[in-house]
Design a protein around this motif. Structure first.
Motif, PDB file in Angstrom:
ATOM      1  N   TYR A 310       0.795  -1.241   0.036  1.00  0.00           N
ATOM      2  CA  TYR A 310      -0.053  -0.045   0.088  1.00  0.00           C
ATOM      3  C   TYR A 310       0.774   1.300   0.067  1.00  0.00           C
ATOM      4  O   TYR A 310       0.569   2.381  -0.495  1.00  0.00           O
ATOM      5  N   ASN A 311       2.117   1.037   0.565  1.00  0.00           N
ATOM      6  CA  ASN A 311       2.979   2.369   0.583  1.00  0.00           C
ATOM      7  C   ASN A 311       4.220   2.126  -0.185  1.00  0.00           C
ATOM      8  O   ASN A 311       5.063   2.845   0.035  1.00  0.00           O
ATOM      9  N   GLU A 398      -6.260   3.337   3.196  1.00  0.00           N
ATOM     10  CA  GLU A 398      -5.023   2.942   2.044  1.00  0.00           C
ATOM     11  C   GLU A 398      -5.938   1.983   0.954  1.00  0.00           C
ATOM     12  O   GLU A 398      -6.933   1.457   0.986  1.00  0.00           O
TER      13      GLU A 398
END
Length: 699
Positions: A310-311, A398
């Motif tokens: 997600y990051n 997210e």
């Protein structure tokens, strides 16, 4: 590449002539729409995935959708699809407890749009509206019935884009955008752009229960049945359970297997109950058949992009990490099993299937090397392919992005015809695609069928390049925005607007025609503009070669000037924008007397193909030189009335399909037609005037 074909025989089984599908849906509120403007057609559901018999929820739609090449009849390859989303340690706000594993489902058979996959948006966008196509004043194109409710957005990067947003009961909102271009080198794939966002929305009212999600897996299932043409809903020459994928073979490509692609594809494998080698499904019958290769397509799915985390928004080349084959009739595929509140069911789904990783053997490997029949124990339902992305950590708010393309490859229709006929009739020499010669007719046929994989890989590459280049492909010219076909007495007139001529690279027009049916190969009958014998561009063509009694279908395409594509081939607009599916016929003026009325052919002989009006209308009889308004009553020789026809269109022609009023085909014999004028038509006809004509039928 692992091709699976074998001569190993498994015990034959008696196939049931019925199919039992468990349908435990509580509500069918879903919307469906088609994307059907190029050579690949498919329908889509607002529920977020296309489940088994999901378009109309009728069992007869077992093979329904993913039609290629869509110009021809019964090219459906899609039996069922599924999308499961699972995670670990989910605090369920509805159940009021924490599940070790939570799984929500749409497909392959389950559909619950009130409390599991809940649609929010379902909008079809188009770069332009489809042309207005009429035949004798009525809507005449397939787009009039399939390309519906299109929101025009001239900034759209592709010809069509479907936006579908669905909330799920696990707090993940699914946004899928499906892109399609009808350009002739890109019309065999759909691109899917998925965003899976942790919104916390868990019910149809929009209530939220924010929480971080752990071990999230997005698990797709594909059940292919290749293809409808050969099966129970087509020509019915293949074993019945081939209709729902009993002998479908699934191959997986992945870097861990040493492949360049992250993909899977399927094909029509051998079947133990087929007469002979059935790769490609050659059309053979007790009377011989034609050998036509009825199932030579290779549908597949390629992964273009998958978030690493997600990051960490880079492509993870290891995704999808889980690609397991699934028996299509296994308990986990049944709607009764897919219970989002059953801990045991969800644990089995997540642990045994969704997180299974990459097996040491693909389904194709399991079937066996060389030539093999359908996998034992799979049952009549055959085998589906699972594709799982994850596991991901997705904190509240997210998201994860995944991009894939559904593609198809195949040898051409012409090759399917010629190679199949050569195989059936044992016409040598057998020249392989690599130019070498073989004496084995099956090796010859199968080698040509499997060149369809090359075109599938080409579709994989083009879809990937299109996505990576923000859909910047060489554009096809626009079609005319109006196309009208008008039947006449001695010609059929085609007219189209000049709207496409404002395109900067406009080159001209090409007009095509088919006789008897619209789902067949068309012949070009007129060309104007660059690259033609008629350099002056026109917007009308009169077909003076039409013959009375036959049905005619047409389309017109715009071509460019040959400067757009690097190879200088003239790009053209899709035939589906203007292809007519309503027939045009010659309709001449009424006759001058009752004595002039003719019945054609007379005698009618079923074996005299040259005197019939095409293969689809082979039972057609024509009445010529009729009064403008009359009634035609047809009797058997002994005087039984079997059909009444009301002729009311003021022409001199009327067609009859040789069916009685009860829908029975007439048998051999002598028949009497009583024709009576129903309206005065001076100076030739007076109401009540009548005549009797005889005709003979030989069957």
């Amino acid at each position: 590449m692992r091709k699976i074909l074998s001569t190993k025989n498994y015990p034959r089984t008696i196939l049931l002539v019925s199919i039992v599908i468990v349908l435990s849906f509580t509500l069918f509120a879903d919307e469906t729409t088609w994307i059907a403007v190029g050579m690949l057609h498919n329908w889509f559901s607002s529920g977020g995935c296309e489940i088994e018999v999901g378009r109309r929820h009728e069992v007869r739609d077992q093979q329904d959708g993913f039609q290629y090449p869509a110009l021809y009849p019964s090219q459906d390859m899609q039996a069922a699809k599924g999308l499961w989303i699972g995670c670990q340690g989910y605090d369920d706000p509805v159940a009021g407890k924490q599940f070790s594993y939570k799984v929500v489902h749409v497909g392959p058979r389950v559909l619950n749009e009130t409390s599991e996959f809940m649609p929010q948006d379902f909008t079809l966008y188009g770069k332009f509206a489809h042309p207005e196509v009429t035949v004798n004043g009525t809507p005449g194109a397939e787009t009039s019935f399939r390309d519906l409710n299109v929101v025009v957005d001239e900034t759209l990067p592709t010809d069509r884009m479907l936006s579908n947003v669905v909330n799920t009961s696990m707090g993940i909102t699914v946004t899928r955008k499906i892109y399609y271009n009808a350009q002739q080198f890109h019309d065999n794939y759909f691109i899917y752009d998925f965003e899976f966002k942790n919104t916390g929305i868990y019910d149809i009212e929009g209530h939220t229960a924010p929480q971080d999600l752990h071990g999230v897996i997005f698990f797709f299932q594909y059940r292919w049945a290749i293809c409808k043409y050969m099966g129970a809903y087509g020509l019915e020459y293949a074993p019945q359970n081939a209709t729902w994928g009993a002998n479908t073979v699934n191959e997986v490509l992945h870097p861990n297997y040493g492949d360049d692609y992250r993909a899977h594809y399927a094909y029509h494998g051998l079947h133990s109950d087929y007469k002979g080698d059935n790769i490609g499904a050659p059309y053979i019958t007790e009377n011989g058949g034609t050998g036509f290769l009825g199932a030579a397509q290779f549908p597949g799915v390629v992964t273009i992009y998958a978030d690493k985390a997600y990051n960490n928004k880079v492509d993870d080349r290891q995704q999808p990490k889980h690609q397991i084959p699934i028996y299509s009739d296994a308990d986990v595929t049944q709607a009764s099993f897919n219970d989002q509140y059953n801990e045991n069911s969800m644990t089995k789904e997540y642990v045994t299937y969704m997180s299974a990783g990459l097996p040491s053997q693909t389904h194709a490997d399991m079937v066996g090397d060389g030539n093999a029949n359908e996998l034992p124990l799979a049952g009549a339902g055959g085998v589906s392919q699972g594709i799982g992305y994850g596991p991901y950590e997705i904190p509240s708010g997210e998201s994860i992005r995944i991009v894939m393309a559904e593609c198809v490859g195949s040898i051409s229709w012409e090759k399917r015809t010629s190679i199949g006929a050569q195989w059936l009739n044992e016409i040598t020499p057998y020249i392989l695609p690599n130019k070498q010669e073989t004496t084995n007719k099956n090796e010859f046929k199968n080698a040509w069928v499997f060149t369809g994989i090359d075109s599938l890989y080409q579709a994989f590459d083009r879809a990937t390049q299109s996505w990576n280049n923000d859909f910047a492909i060489d554009p096809a010219p626009p079609p005319p925005d109006e196309f009208t076909v008008s039947s006449g007495g001695d010609r059929i007139t085609l007219e189209w607007s000049n709207s496409a001529e404002s395109y900067p690279n406009f080159g001209g027009y090409r007009v095509y025609r088919s006789i008897d049916r619209p789902d067949t190969t068309f012949e070009m009958i007129y060309a104007c503009g660059q690259g033609s014998d008629n350099p002056v561009v026109t917007n009308i063509y009169e077909d003076k070669n039409a013959v009375r009694g036959f049905d005619y279908y047409y389309y017109v395409v715009t071509v460019d000037d040959g400067t757009v594509h690097p190879s200088h081939v003239q790009l053209k607009s899709s035939l589906f924008w203007t292809r007519t599916i309503e027939p045009a016929t010659l309709t001449r003026q009424p006759g001058s007397s009752l004595d002039a009325i003719r019945i054609v052919p007379n005698p009618y002989n079923i074996s005299a193909l040259n005197y019939q009006f095409g293969t689809i209308t082979k039972d057609r009889l024509m009445f010529y030189e009729l009064p403008p308004q009359c009634v035609i009553k047809i009797f058997t020789e002994r005087g039984d009335l079997i059909k009444t026809i009301h002729h009311t269109d003021n022409s001199g022609d009327e067609a009859w399909d040789s069916l009685t009023s009860s829908g029975q085909v007439i048998v051999s014999g002598i028949y009497i037609a009583y024709i009576e004028v129903t309206e005065d038509s001076p100076p030739n006809f007076k109401k009540g005037d009548n005549v009797i004509k005889k005709f003979i039928v030989v069957r």
